[in-house]
Scaffold this motif. Structure first.
Motif, PDB file in Angstrom:
ATOM      1  N   ALA A 239       0.833  -1.210   0.000  1.00 17.86           N
ATOM      2  CA  ALA A 239       0.000   0.000   0.000  1.00 17.86           C
ATOM      3  C   ALA A 239       0.865   1.256   0.000  1.00 17.86           C
ATOM      4  N   LEU A 240       1.961   1.224   0.740  1.00 17.79           N
ATOM      5  CA  LEU A 240       2.880   2.372   0.762  1.00 17.79           C
ATOM      6  C   LEU A 240       3.415   2.668  -0.631  1.00 17.79           C
ATOM      7  N   TYR A 241       3.881   1.638  -1.326  1.00 15.46           N
ATOM      8  CA  TYR A 241       4.479   1.848  -2.639  1.00 15.46           C
ATOM      9  C   TYR A 241       3.425   2.212  -3.691  1.00 15.46           C
ATOM     10  N   VAL A 242       2.352   1.447  -3.726  1.00 17.25           N
ATOM     11  CA  VAL A 242       1.326   1.687  -4.743  1.00 17.25           C
ATOM     12  C   VAL A 242       0.578   2.984  -4.465  1.00 17.25           C
ATOM     13  N   GLY A 243       0.385   3.292  -3.195  1.00 16.45           N
ATOM     14  CA  GLY A 243      -0.400   4.468  -2.845  1.00 16.45           C
ATOM     15  C   GLY A 243       0.390   5.722  -2.567  1.00 16.45           C
ATOM     16  N   LYS A 268      -7.843   2.752  -6.114  1.00 15.64           N
ATOM     17  CA  LYS A 268      -8.461   2.866  -4.800  1.00 15.64           C
ATOM     18  C   LYS A 268      -7.407   2.918  -3.704  1.00 15.64           C
ATOM     19  N   ILE A 269      -6.365   2.093  -3.823  1.00 14.51           N
ATOM     20  CA  ILE A 269      -5.268   2.117  -2.851  1.00 14.51           C
ATOM     21  C   ILE A 269      -4.640   3.502  -2.803  1.00 14.51           C
ATOM     22  N   GLN A 270      -4.400   4.078  -3.984  1.00 13.98           N
ATOM     23  CA  GLN A 270      -3.774   5.396  -4.038  1.00 13.98           C
ATOM     24  C   GLN A 270      -4.671   6.463  -3.427  1.00 13.98           C
ATOM     25  N   GLU A 271      -5.954   6.411  -3.769  1.00 10.46           N
ATOM     26  CA  GLU A 271      -6.897   7.396  -3.229  1.00 10.46           C
ATOM     27  C   GLU A 271      -6.953   7.327  -1.708  1.00 10.46           C
ATOM     28  N   LEU A 272      -7.056   6.121  -1.172  1.00  9.82           N
ATOM     29  CA  LEU A 272      -7.136   5.946   0.279  1.00  9.82           C
ATOM     30  C   LEU A 272      -5.837   6.361   0.956  1.00  9.82           C
ATOM     31  N   LYS A 278      -4.538   4.860   5.611  1.00 11.69           N
ATOM     32  CA  LYS A 278      -3.536   3.861   5.244  1.00 11.69           C
ATOM     33  C   LYS A 278      -3.988   2.441   5.537  1.00 11.69           C
ATOM     34  N   ALA A 279      -4.687   2.236   6.647  1.00  8.16           N
ATOM     35  CA  ALA A 279      -5.153   0.891   6.976  1.00  8.16           C
ATOM     36  C   ALA A 279      -6.158   0.396   5.934  1.00  8.16           C
ATOM     37  N   GLU A 280      -7.046   1.288   5.493  1.00  3.71           N
ATOM     38  CA  GLU A 280      -8.009   0.909   4.460  1.00  3.71           C
ATOM     39  C   GLU A 280      -7.298   0.629   3.143  1.00  3.71           C
ATOM     40  N   ALA A 281      -6.260   1.402   2.852  1.00  5.49           N
ATOM     41  CA  ALA A 281      -5.485   1.166   1.636  1.00  5.49           C
ATOM     42  C   ALA A 281      -4.842  -0.219   1.677  1.00  5.49           C
TER      43      ALA A 281
END
Length: 337
Positions: A239-243, A268-272, A278-281
């Motif tokens: 999530a860190l990398y993609v978002g 969606k990961i990026q938006e969140l 971050k947890a939702e991402a």
């Protein structure tokens, strides 16, 4: 395949080096040292060289913008000398957030900069008088300095005149350039089953007559009947990398996951993530992506994943052992290679 592992940014580097010295006995072939904006990698690599005897020691990665090409060449030659010819120079462009935010230099022309750096490094190791015109002009022209610069060659004699150069690359043009000129390639979030579709054309640019390109890829490693839940440990990192590793429209990892076929999830990961959720991402990271970017499961499953990586052309299986006895895990997977 050779077996590799990576040292993370955090922790005590001396304790990590002691660990690697032990893992060497279990068959570890390569250790990679990260840098980003933590400790500098060459210092840790030099310490590793003193604590080990056989394992290859690579940077993963040294950002191109943080050092001049000739300093990169000097650093690699020095590490190769103190390790007895075991150094690998891992290079990468990193990204504008780190390069402009931490190093304070413009993030410009990453592909041309990579190609020029490789050319200059190899000329240094051959002990040629180094002259170059391009992004890096050597010697510096008189109208840009004192006019006193002179062409030089390396004072010392490198152990090898061609130290392996690996490049961390994701985009098609960057991977194509890597195939054309480098000795090895470090992808990230590598899905073996998707590799040919995503990168096959770029990798096909490897010139005839060059040695096969080393491909360094793998993931988290755990072997057992009840370990599949450990795959979820990778959710926050992905999530860190993609978002979060880049702005909208300038995130290489987001683009890669889209190319894998998870475009809706990546968006969606990026938006969140960028909105602070971050947890939702992390919860949005597809279970299939977690499965395909790890070696976590029963031994029969791990054996199948190793075969998939080999089929995709991976030559260095790079793993992160999870558990109380990482040495035992490395020994287990070494037997499966």
């Amino acid at each position: 395949m050779r077996l590799g592992t990576s040292l993370t940014y955090s922790g005590d580097p001396r304790a990590a080096a002691d660990q690697v010295a032990g893992w060497e006995r279990y068959g570890l072939d390569v250790v990679w040292v990260a840098e980003a904006y933590g400790f500098d990698a060459p210092t840790v690599m030099g310490y590793l060289a003193a604590r080990t005897e056989r394992v290859e020691i690579g940077s993963s990665i040294l950002p191109l913008y943080s050092r001049t090409p000739t300093l990169l060449a000097q650093t690699a030659a020095g590490l190769d000398a103190v390790s007895g010819g075991r150094a690998i120079l891992g290079l990468g462009a990193s990204g504008p957030q780190v390069i402009e935010g931490w190093h304070g230099v413009p993030y410009d022309r990453p592909l041309a900069r990579t190609r020029e750096t490789i050319e200059i490094c190899r000329a240094v190791w051959r002990r040629e008088v180094v002259t170059h015109e391009g992004i890096h002009t050597l010697p510096l022209p008189a109208d840009q300095g004192t006019g006193l610069g002179k062409p030089l060659k390396m004072l010392t004699h490198p152990v090898r005149d061609r130290i392996p150069i690996h490049v961390a690359a994701l985009g098609e043009r960057n991977v194509r350039m890597t195939a054309e000129v480098a000795d090895g390639w470090h992808p990230f979030l590598f899905v073996p089953e998707k590799a040919a579709d995503v990168w096959g054309a770029a990798l096909a640019a490897r010139p005839a007559g060059m040695a096969p390109l080393d491909i360094v890829a793998g993931g988290a490693l755990a072997i057992g009947e009840d370990v599949t839940g450990l795959r979820d440990l990778a959710r926050p990192l992905i999530a860190l990398y993609v978002g979060g590793m880049g702005a909208r429209g300038r995130n290489f990892y987001h683009d890669l996951v889209c190319r894998y076929g998870y475009a809706a999830e990546a968006d969606k990961i990026q938006e969140l993530y960028l909105s602070g959720r971050k947890a939702e991402a992390a919860a949005t990271v597809p279970a299939e992506l977690l499965e395909r970017t790890s070696l976590i499961g029963p031994e029969s499953y791990v054996r199948e994943r190793i075969a998939a990586y080999a089929e995709a052309g991976v030559t260095v299986l790079n793993v992160t052992p999870i558990g109380d006895d990482p040495g035992r895990l490395l020994a287990q997977v070494k037997e499966l290679l």
